[in-house]
Design a protein around this motif. Structure first.
Motif, PDB file in Angstrom:
ATOM      1  N   ILE A 282      22.824  46.072   1.539  1.00 45.84           N
ATOM      2  CA  ILE A 282      23.666  47.388   2.031  1.00 45.84           C
ATOM      3  C   ILE A 282      22.323  48.439   2.339  1.00 45.84           C
ATOM      4  O   ILE A 282      21.688  48.640   1.212  1.00 45.84           O
ATOM      5  N   ALA A 283      22.293  48.871   3.249  1.00 47.23           N
ATOM      6  CA  ALA A 283      21.193  50.004   3.885  1.00 47.23           C
ATOM      7  C   ALA A 283      21.993  51.405   3.450  1.00 47.23           C
ATOM      8  O   ALA A 283      22.943  51.706   3.872  1.00 47.23           O
ATOM      9  N   VAL A 284      21.268  52.189   2.984  1.00 47.91           N
ATOM     10  CA  VAL A 284      21.539  53.807   2.762  1.00 47.91           C
ATOM     11  C   VAL A 284      20.285  54.606   2.679  1.00 47.91           C
ATOM     12  O   VAL A 284      19.132  54.196   2.210  1.00 47.91           O
ATOM     13  N   GLY A 285      20.268  55.789   3.365  1.00 52.83           N
ATOM     14  CA  GLY A 285      19.238  56.608   3.330  1.00 52.83           C
ATOM     15  C   GLY A 285      18.802  57.016   4.781  1.00 52.83           C
ATOM     16  O   GLY A 285      18.182  56.457   5.355  1.00 52.83           O
ATOM     17  N   GLY A 286      19.422  58.045   5.090  1.00 57.54           N
ATOM     18  CA  GLY A 286      18.890  58.791   6.474  1.00 57.54           C
ATOM     19  C   GLY A 286      19.767  58.174   7.509  1.00 57.54           C
ATOM     20  O   GLY A 286      19.074  58.389   8.737  1.00 57.54           O
ATOM     21  N   ILE A 287      20.599  57.346   7.161  1.00 57.44           N
ATOM     22  CA  ILE A 287      21.591  56.671   8.424  1.00 57.44           C
ATOM     23  C   ILE A 287      22.361  57.876   8.692  1.00 57.44           C
ATOM     24  O   ILE A 287      23.356  58.514   8.275  1.00 57.44           O
TER      25      ILE A 287
END
Length: 345
Positions: A282-287
Motif C-alpha cells: 500500500i503506497a502512502v506519502g505525497g500522493i
C-alpha cells in the motif's frame, strides 16, 4: 468548488491543530450524502478485503475513530483510524503540528496523542459497516516492552476492525523505529502471529521511508516469514529536503506531503523489487493526484492512501483522484486496478 472544499479553505486559515479538531467535529455532525457508486474499473481486492476503489485514508486524521460515519461518506475505498495506544496519552507539548503551505507539506510531532484502546474499541463497535475500516496500532511512550502494546491492541480489536496496521515507523515515540531491526521485528511479528491465531482479519506493517533498500528487503522477508498480509510504504520522514521554503521547515517531527513524494516512491520501488509479488503493498506519502496514484500502482502498489493532500485540496480530492485514475486505467487498456499493479516494473 463544493461546500466541503470551501470549508477546507476556511480551516486552512486556522491554527493547524484547531482546524484538525473542527474538521473532525464537522465530519461527525454534518449530514453528508452517500457517495455515488464507484466506476467498476476501480474495484479491487487487497489481502482478502474487497474494496470499491483503491484510494484509502491514511491513519492520523481520525486518531480515536470518532468521525468514521462522516469519513465513510467521502468516497474512500477504505479508511484507517488511529494510531491508538493501550493507555490514553496526551502526546507531545503543543505546538506540535505545522502546516508548510508553500511546500504543500505538514510536519507533525503529535506523539500518539489518543484516548486509549477502550474508548477506541467502543467507537469501533458502532462503526459504519458500509466501508472497510482499519485500525493503526501504536505503543505507549513509557512502555518498555513495546511489542506487548501491539499484542494488546490486536487482541482488544478482534472482530471490530477489518484489518490492523502495526505502526513501527512513527518518528515521534522514542525507540519505536528500532522495532524495524531484524531481531526486534522477529520478536514482535512472532508474538503478533501467536496472538492472532484464529483471527481472520489481516495484519499490515507500516514502515519508514528513511530505510536503505537492503533494510526494506529485510523487512519484506521478515513480514513474509511471519505471515504479515501487506506492507504500508511509507510513514513520515525525518529528512528535510533542501527545497523546503516554509518558515517552519526546521521544526522537529515527521514531514509529510509533497516533499515526501520522491522518498516514498523510492521506498515503494525497493519494497516491490524485494517482494516480487509475494506481499501486497500500500503506497502512502505525497500522493495528491490521480496521476501519482496511478504511478504508485504501476510501481507495485495494490492500493494507495492519502492524508496531507486533503489539508490543502479538501475532501473533493478523493473524487478527483478516482475519476482520473479510472480514466488512466481505461486509456491504457486495463480492465481492473489489479491488472495495472506493478505493470511499470
Amino acid at each position: 468548488m463544493g461546500m466541503t472544499d470551501i470549508g477546507a479553505a476556511i480551516l486552512r486559515g486556522l491554527d493547524p491543530e484547531v482546524a484538525h479538531r473542527l474538521a473532525l467535529q464537522a465530519l461527525r455532525a454534518a449530514p453528508l450524502p452517500a457517495p455515488r457508486p464507484d466506476d467498476p474499473v476501480l474495484r479491487t481486492r487487497l489481502a482478502g478485503l474487497d474494496l470499491p476503489n483503491p484510494v484509502g485514508l491514511a491513519a492520523g486524521l481520525d486518531k480515536n475513530g470518532e468521525a468514521l460515519h462522516g469519513l465513510a461518506r467521502l468516497g474512500f475505498g477504505f479508511i484507517e483510524c488511529g494510531s491508538v495506544t493501550p493507555l490514553p496519552q496526551p502526546g507531545n507539548p503543543k505546538p506540535r503540528l505545522f502546516r508548510l503551505t508553500e511546500d504543500r507539506a505538514v510536519i507533525n510531532r503529535m506523539g500518539f496523542n489518543n484516548a486509549g484502546l477502550e474508548a477506541f474499541a467502543a467507537r469501533l463497535a458502532d462503526r459504519p459497516r458500509s466501508i472497510v475500516v482499519g485500525a493503526n496500532l501504536g505503543a505507549n511512550k513509557d512502555t518498555e516492552d513495546k511489542a506487548a502494546d501491539y499484542v494488546a491492541g490486536l487482541r482488544r480489536l478482534k472482530g471490530l476492525a477489518d484489518y490492523v496496521t502495526v505502526n513501527v515507523s512513527s518518528p515521534n515515540t522514542p525507540g519505536l523505529r528500532a522495532l524495524q531491526g531484524r531481531a526486534a521485528l522477529d520478536d514482535l511479528l512472532g508474538r503478533l502471529a501467536e496472538a492472532r491465531t484464529g483471527d481472520p482479519a489481516p495484519v499490515f506493517l507500516k514502515v519508514a521511508p528513511d530505510l536503505t533498500p537492503d533494510e526494506i528487503a529485510m523487512i519484506v522477508e521478515a513480514a513474509i516469514a511471519h505471515g504479515i498480509d501487506a506492507l504500508i510504504v511509507s510513514n513520515t520522514t525525518l529528512d528535510r529536503p533542501e527545497t523546503l521554503r516554509s518558515k517552519d521547515r526546521g521544526e522537529a517531527g515527521g514531514l509529510s506531503g509533497a516533499p515526501l513524494k520522491a522518498r516514498a516512491r523510492a521506498a515503494l520501488t525497493s519494497a516491490a523489487e524485494a517482494a516480487s509479488g509475494r506481499l501486497p503493498l500500500i503506497a502512502v506519502g505525497g500522493i495528491d493526484s490521480g496521476e501519482e496514484a496511478y504511478a504508485r500502482i504501476r510501481a507495485g502498489a495494490s492500493a494507495v492512501q492519502i492524508y496531507s493532500a486533503l489539508v490543502f485540496d479538501g475532501p473533493g480530492l478523493v473524487g478527483r483522484i478516482k475519476r482520473d485514475l479510472a480514466a488512466r486505467l481505461r486509456a491504457d487498456g486495463f480492465s481492473s486496478v489489479s491488472d495495472a499493479v506493478g505493470s511499470a516494473r
